[in-house]
Write a protein that holds these residues in place. Structure first.
Motif, PDB file in Angstrom:
ATOM      1  N   HIS A   1       0.845  -1.188   0.000  1.00 52.00           N
ATOM      2  CA  HIS A   1       0.000   0.000   0.000  1.00 52.00           C
ATOM      3  C   HIS A   1       0.881   1.239   0.000  1.00 52.00           C
ATOM      4  CE1 HIS A   1       0.732  -0.395   4.394  1.00 52.00           C
ATOM      5  NE2 HIS A   1       0.630   0.940   4.395  1.00 52.00           N
TER       6      HIS A   1
ATOM      7  N   PHE B   1      -8.950   3.085   3.740  1.00 53.98           N
ATOM      8  CA  PHE B   1      -8.241   2.423   2.650  1.00 53.98           C
ATOM      9  C   PHE B   1      -9.040   2.625   1.363  1.00 53.98           C
ATOM     10  CE2 PHE B   1      -6.775   0.414   6.459  1.00 53.98           C
ATOM     11  CZ  PHE B   1      -5.443   0.182   6.235  1.00 53.98           C
TER      12      PHE B   1
ATOM     13  N   VAL C   1      -3.402  -0.062  -2.955  1.00 57.11           N
ATOM     14  CA  VAL C   1      -4.278   0.498  -1.938  1.00 57.11           C
ATOM     15  C   VAL C   1      -3.653   1.781  -1.397  1.00 57.11           C
ATOM     16  CG1 VAL C   1      -5.288   0.106   0.351  1.00 57.11           C
ATOM     17  CG2 VAL C   1      -5.202  -1.763  -1.314  1.00 57.11           C
TER      18      VAL C   1
END
Length: 157
Positions: free
Chosen positions: A15, A64, A72
């Motif tokens: 992420h 998120f 993400v």
């Protein structure tokens, strides 16, 4: 840029995190720009968290957001005293930007501006005229918290 296989210690992007001053304000931009709701929103407060991020006892309001292509985006609003905004100039050491590949830089630029982004070039994307991306269309915009969003339309589209 094409996919590259690494033999090193990392295997993938898990992420990308961005600290924000106001999670609701940041989500307003991402909802309007991407047209989607966040995947998950919660308050992080686990006992490990303070040790992990360096703020003992911290609580973080977090969301998120699924970006195109599978990465993400983690938006983090730390509940700590003394937060300071960073200088937004992209030349400042430590400044990073998020670049999203797009099919139509001009249409994406207009969508970002409509969602609240501030363009660095008021007339829109510019053409790359040198190097391996010659012919591409690119644009830098400032989104929430002075963060830079780059839009990149590959050459030939």
């Amino acid at each position: 840029m094409g996919a590259t296989t690494f033999a090193g210690p990392a295997t993938n992007i898990h992420h990308v995190g961005m600290s924000v001053a106001d999670l609701d304000g940041a989500l307003t931009f991402w909802r309007a720009f991407l047209g989607t709701e966040p995947r998950w929103r919660t308050v992080l407060k686990g006992s490990y968290l303070g040790r992990h991020v360096g703020y003992p006892g911290v609580r973080i309001d977090v969301a998120f957001v699924d970006l195109p292509g599978g990465t993400v985006l983690e938006l983090l609003d730390y509940d700590v005293a003394g937060k300071e905004a960073l200088a937004e100039g992209t030349a400042n050491p430590g400044n990073v930007h998020l670049c999203l590949a797009v099919d139509d830089a001009r249409a994406s630029w207009h969508a970002a501006v409509a969602a609240g982004a501030r363009p660095l070039v008021p007339e829109g994307p510019v053409e790359v005229d040198d190097g391996p991306n010659s012919g591409a269309q690119v644009a830098y915009l400032r989104i929430h918290d002075g963060i830079t969003l780059e839009l990149f339309q590959p050459p030939g589209r």
